[in-house]
Design a protein around this motif. Structure first.
Motif: not given
Ligand code: B12
Length: 213
Positions: A98-106, A108-110, A146-152, A177-179, A197-199
């Motif tokens: 809840e609170g995080d709408i990023h789902d690409l990494g999730k 990929v993992t799935k 659980v996948s988390g991309l935002i610190t909050p 996982g997640g950034a 990573t997912a792998f």
């Molecule tokens: C694409 C993206 C978006 C898209 C998301 C689209 C979607 N459907 O996911 C959109 C444009 C909607 C978006 C919105 C926002 N975003 Co954004 N976004 C990104 C971006 C550019 C890429 C993330 C991504 O998909 N990466 C590719 C995937 C494949 O990588 P990944 O998630 O890390 O997953 C890999 C591994 O980590 C692993 N993995 C992931 N999850 C899990 C879980 C498990 C269990 C396991 C085993 C592995 C695993 O598997 C993948 C492959 O190995 C990042 C920047 C970055 N470099 O990360 C910012 C980023 C994550 N976003 C950020 C922010 C701030 C936001 C917003 C708050 C912006 C705003 N002011 O509105 C909103 C979020 C609102 C919310 N409530 O969530 C910040 C977060 C900062 C922080 N630390 O809090 C980032 C880091 C950008 C930045 N540098 O500031 N965003």
């Protein structure tokens, strides 16, 4: 080492050509090959090759998503009713909390886990911890992912383990996982494992399934 019979399937999966991968999987099945072998020697081999491409130096999201989509298409073709329980693979529940709408990494993992033969219940994004716990109970899941991309979202992640324990599910492993999450330790997040990573996550879950961790 890829079984030569599987070369074309692995190649089409890695190209993300899901129509060609489906055609090849159908051809192999018509030729009498068991679905189980297509998964273990074809899909898993393709996932392994993808793993090598999923590094800091080499990462192409589109390529990974397309290959993942092709793998999912072949799994759906082989097991339209879902992966059979006799394959003996565990069930996992995955979500972005809840609170995080990023789902690409999730996603990929799935796909990686489905490609390895696991059953994955996907609760999507912006998912309350309560829903996660309900799903673990209902699906008899072996681990929560659980996948988390935002610190909050970190406080939500920290709540998962106590919420599971309160429901008598304290033995269920929690993998993060997640950034945003991979910058923290498992202790800080109150989880069992933080995947790079997912792998990497899939390898941990493989060890879990083997009883090695
Ligand atoms: C694409 C993206 C978006 C898209 C998301 C689209 C979607 N459907 O996911 C959109 C444009 C909607 C978006 C919105 C926002 N975003 Co954004 N976004 C990104 C971006 C550019 C890429 C993330 C991504 O998909 N990466 C590719 C995937 C494949 O990588 P990944 O998630 O890390 O997953 C890999 C591994 O980590 C692993 N993995 C992931 N999850 C899990 C879980 C498990 C269990 C396991 C085993 C592995 C695993 O598997 C993948 C492959 O190995 C990042 C920047 C970055 N470099 O990360 C910012 C980023 C994550 N976003 C950020 C922010 C701030 C936001 C917003 C708050 C912006 C705003 N002011 O509105 C909103 C979020 C609102 C919310 N409530 O969530 C910040 C977060 C900062 C922080 N630390 O809090 C980032 C880091 C950008 C930045 N540098 O500031 N965003």
């Amino acid at each position: 080492m890829i079984n030569p019979e599987m070369n074309k399937l692995v190649e089409t999966l890695l190209e993300g050509d899901h129509a060609a991968a489906l055609a090849e999987a159908r051809r192999l099945r018509t030729a009498g090959m068991a679905s189980e072998r297509i998964v273990t020697e074809g899909l898993e081999a393709a996932m392994q090759r993808l793993d090598d491409k999923c590094t800091v130096e080499s990462f192409n999201l589109l390529e990974i998503m397309l290959a993942g989509r092709a793998v999912s298409a072949v799994v759906n073709e082989l097991y339209p009713e879902g992966m059979p329980p006799e394959r003996g693979r565990d069930t996992f529940v995955i979500a972005t909390l809840e609170g995080d709408i990023h789902d690409l990494g999730k996603n990929v993992t799935k796909m990686v886990l489905i490609g390895k033969g696991y059953r994955v219940v996907d609760l999507g994004k912006d998912c309350p911890v309560e829903n996660l716990v309900n799903a673990v109970e209902r699906e008899h899941a072996h681990a929560v992912l659980v996948s988390g991309l935002i610190t909050p979202v970190i406080p939500q992640v920290r709540r998962v383990r106590p919420a599971l324990a309160a429901r008598g599910l304290g033995g269920v492993r929690v993998v993060a996982g997640g950034a945003a999450l991979k910058q923290a330790t498992a202790g800080e997040l109150n989880v069992d494992y933080v995947a790079e990573t997912a792998f990497d996550g899939a390898r941990y879950l493989d060890s879990l399934a083997r009883g090695a961790v």
